[in-house]
Design a protein around this motif. Structure first.
Motif: not given
Ligand code: PLP
Length: 360
Positions: A266-275, A277-280, A329-332, A347-355
């Protein structure tokens, strides 16, 4: 870019030579027989679908999660998208979903290696399509450089399509490509991309009605140069992904990367986090999952109004509401790596964690 363009301007090669060299370099890199460069990844899908010679109104199965172009390409070609559910582990089509959406009107399927994660059921799906006389197109817009059993994705179905838009693994601002191992299909793709003219230079005749979708020599030149650097680019993306993963572990934020696998690279294009927040997430946001989008029905309504009823009947709410694509789509949040690479991972992950903690 400036230095590449200066080099290009000082080259003695003709445009034809530059294009020939790019095609030779790309076929060697991908390990396929033929490639047809076109203006972007959306057009690559449309040229591939037109080149398959399907009939108006034929059904094409597409995964319910992708960038909207996978489905708009189908509609723009006067074909009917039939949405199928995706795996919650790797976000791509499953064999079971494909089977469940099959009908005798289905003539093709588009498999998307979503976010650079190779479809884990790729070989089973290839076999199923072969047995059922379904053309298989691999949409590899997000998966350039990925492999399955050491073979590049995009070379394993009847055709593979790529995008070189600016967020992609290699880019010329815009750009696209179709790969195939079938000389007859290659001639069709070539003709569709070039005014419908036969690729036989001695007998240039119009074989079918089309337009000009060719990629410019300048873009071929830029991409050829980027290709020389591909191993470094891929290694940097993978290393950054490892940094994001490590930051998730330390900061207690959950991610949803597919399991590492020795068969698939795999060569990741998106990094999926389960926050959640639908930010990005996958853009345009209202268009994913695809069955809820407005663009595809708008295309059918405007250009193929008689196919709109088939489209609605083929994608009933009773079926699509049960898809796990809805909760993916709702959770990631799918963080677009090209947009953040180089910034501190913490910094990137902290922002998602805070949300995520705000939501609780
Ligand atoms: C899966 C997928 N297919 C098709 C496309 C369309 O490519 P392009 O933007 O080059 O038209 C994209 C673009 O991001 C994509 O992600």
């Amino acid at each position: 870019v400036k230095s590449v363009i200066n080099k290009y301007l000082s080259e003695t090669q003709t445009e034809d030579e530059i294009k020939r060299r790019f095609k030779a370099d790309m076929t060697a890199y991908l390990g396929c027989r033929e490639v047809v460069p076109v203006v972007n990844g959306t057009v690559a899908l449309e040229v591939a679908l037109r080149g398959l010679g399907l009939s108006r109104g034929d059904f094409v199965i597409v995964p319910d999660i992708s960038f909207v172009a996978t489905a708009t390409a189908v509609a723009n070609c006067g074909l009917v998208p039939v949405y199928a559910d995706v795996s919650s582990a790797y976000f791509g089509l499953t064999l079971e979903a494909l089977r469940s959406r099959y009908s005798p009107r289905v003539r093709a399927a588009i498999l998307v290696h979503f976010s650079g994660f190779v479809n884990r059921e790729l070989f089973e799906i290839i076999e199923y399509c072969y047995r059922n006389d379904i053309f298989l197109v691999e949409d590899c817009a997000q998966a350039f450089s990925c492999t399955a059993h050491g073979m590049k994705v995009g070379t394993l179905g009847n055709a593979g399509t790529f995008s070189f838009q600016s967020s992609k693994i290699i880019t010329a601002g815009e750009g696209g490509l179709i790969a195939t191992n079938d000389p007859r299909l290659s001639a069709q793709f070539q003709a569709v991309s070039d005014w419908g003219l036969s690729p036989n230079l001695e007998k240039r005749r119009v074989d079918l009605a089309s337009s000009n979708f060719r990629l410019s020599a300048l873009q071929c030149y830029v991409l050829g140069n980027r290709l020389k650097d591909i191993d470094r680019v891929v290694a940097a993306r993978r290393a950054y992904c490892d940094e994001l993963e490590d930051a998730c572990r330390r900061l207690g934020v959950e991610h949803r990367l597919p399991d590492p696998n020795t068969v698939f690279f795999d060569c990741p294009f998106f990094f999926p986090v389960t926050s959640g927040t639908q930010r990005n997430t996958v853009e345009p946001r209202e268009e994913s999952p695809l069955h809820r989008g407005a663009i595809v029905p708008a295309i059918l309504k405007r250009f193929y109004p008689d196919l709109l009823e088939d489209y609605c009947n083929a994608n009933p709410r009773e079926i699509t509401d049960g898809f796990c694509s809805n909760s993916i789509i709702a959770d990631i949040d799918f963080i677009n790596i090209a947009q953040v690479q180089g910034m501190p991972a913490d910094r990137i992950i902290t922002a998602y964690g805070e949300d995520a903690s705000c939501r609780k």
